[in-house]
Design a protein around this motif. Sequence first.
Motif, PDB file in Angstrom:
ATOM      1  N   SER A 269      71.789  61.068 -40.752  1.00  0.00           N
ATOM      2  CA  SER A 269      72.556  60.616 -41.903  1.00  0.00           C
ATOM      3  C   SER A 269      71.603  59.052 -41.748  1.00  0.00           C
ATOM      4  O   SER A 269      71.111  58.682 -42.961  1.00  0.00           O
TER       5      SER A 269
ATOM      6  N   SER B 163      75.371  50.058 -51.671  1.00  0.00           N
ATOM      7  CA  SER B 163      74.526  51.116 -52.106  1.00  0.00           C
ATOM      8  C   SER B 163      74.828  52.319 -51.474  1.00  0.00           C
ATOM      9  O   SER B 163      74.332  51.872 -49.964  1.00  0.00           O
ATOM     10  N   ALA B 164      73.850  53.455 -52.038  1.00  0.00           N
ATOM     11  CA  ALA B 164      73.774  54.701 -50.865  1.00  0.00           C
ATOM     12  C   ALA B 164      73.223  54.282 -49.665  1.00  0.00           C
ATOM     13  O   ALA B 164      73.580  55.386 -48.323  1.00  0.00           O
ATOM     14  N   ARG B 165      71.756  53.528 -49.615  1.00  0.00           N
ATOM     15  CA  ARG B 165      71.256  53.156 -49.019  1.00  0.00           C
ATOM     16  C   ARG B 165      72.163  52.644 -47.754  1.00  0.00           C
ATOM     17  O   ARG B 165      72.015  53.081 -45.923  1.00  0.00           O
ATOM     18  N   ARG B 166      73.230  52.116 -47.463  1.00  0.00           N
ATOM     19  CA  ARG B 166      73.918  51.173 -46.917  1.00  0.00           C
ATOM     20  C   ARG B 166      74.513  51.851 -46.576  1.00  0.00           C
ATOM     21  O   ARG B 166      74.958  51.937 -45.537  1.00  0.00           O
TER      22      ARG B 166
ATOM     23  N   ALA C  75      74.749  54.948 -45.884  1.00  0.00           N
ATOM     24  CA  ALA C  75      74.451  56.224 -45.202  1.00  0.00           C
ATOM     25  C   ALA C  75      74.189  55.004 -43.865  1.00  0.00           C
ATOM     26  O   ALA C  75      74.254  55.959 -42.644  1.00  0.00           O
ATOM     27  N   ALA C  76      73.401  54.051 -43.719  1.00  0.00           N
ATOM     28  CA  ALA C  76      73.655  53.663 -42.648  1.00  0.00           C
ATOM     29  C   ALA C  76      74.507  53.348 -41.732  1.00  0.00           C
ATOM     30  O   ALA C  76      75.006  53.183 -40.544  1.00  0.00           O
TER      31      ALA C  76
ATOM     32  N   GLY D 224      68.163  60.090 -43.836  1.00  0.00           N
ATOM     33  CA  GLY D 224      68.336  60.146 -45.149  1.00  0.00           C
ATOM     34  C   GLY D 224      68.656  61.887 -44.976  1.00  0.00           C
ATOM     35  O   GLY D 224      68.094  62.164 -46.399  1.00  0.00           O
TER      36      GLY D 224
END
Length: 154
Positions: free
Chosen positions: A140, A68-71, A73-74, A143
Amino acid sequence: MAVVGGAVLLCLMALTVVAVTLRKFNDPILGTQDLSEAGLTIVVFFAMAYSGWTGGHIAVDLIGNFVSARRLAAVDAAVRIACGLFFLVAAWQSLSQGLDALEFGDGFNLLDIPHYPFYFVIAFGSLVFACVLVVLGLRSACGLPEIARRGADE
């Protein structure tokens, strides 16, 4: 820093052209390799931070389609911060090496140019690049969008 690196690169290109031309007439320039080594140190370490800030480094997307985009970014934040810490250590070690070279008087082979200023260039360039990586990693992690890249619309 990037402007200084670019100016040194232009000087190195001119030196290479003149050195090769004079070599054809059996009149080489003494210490051309030493000057090239010293100049390339400045070019590389003064351009790294600018290239990192503008997104000029090569990036390979291996997992972008699978997470996912969230992971993503992490992972991006973690990698950038880890790399920032690496370059912080590189800056510290370069500074240490520069102080040793200052004390013991290391220098280039043919020209009487000491090594220590170039260790300090490496330390400074690595420190600035480390700061850039940490800032981009924190952006990053929060967000925030990436810094606008030059020529991204082309």
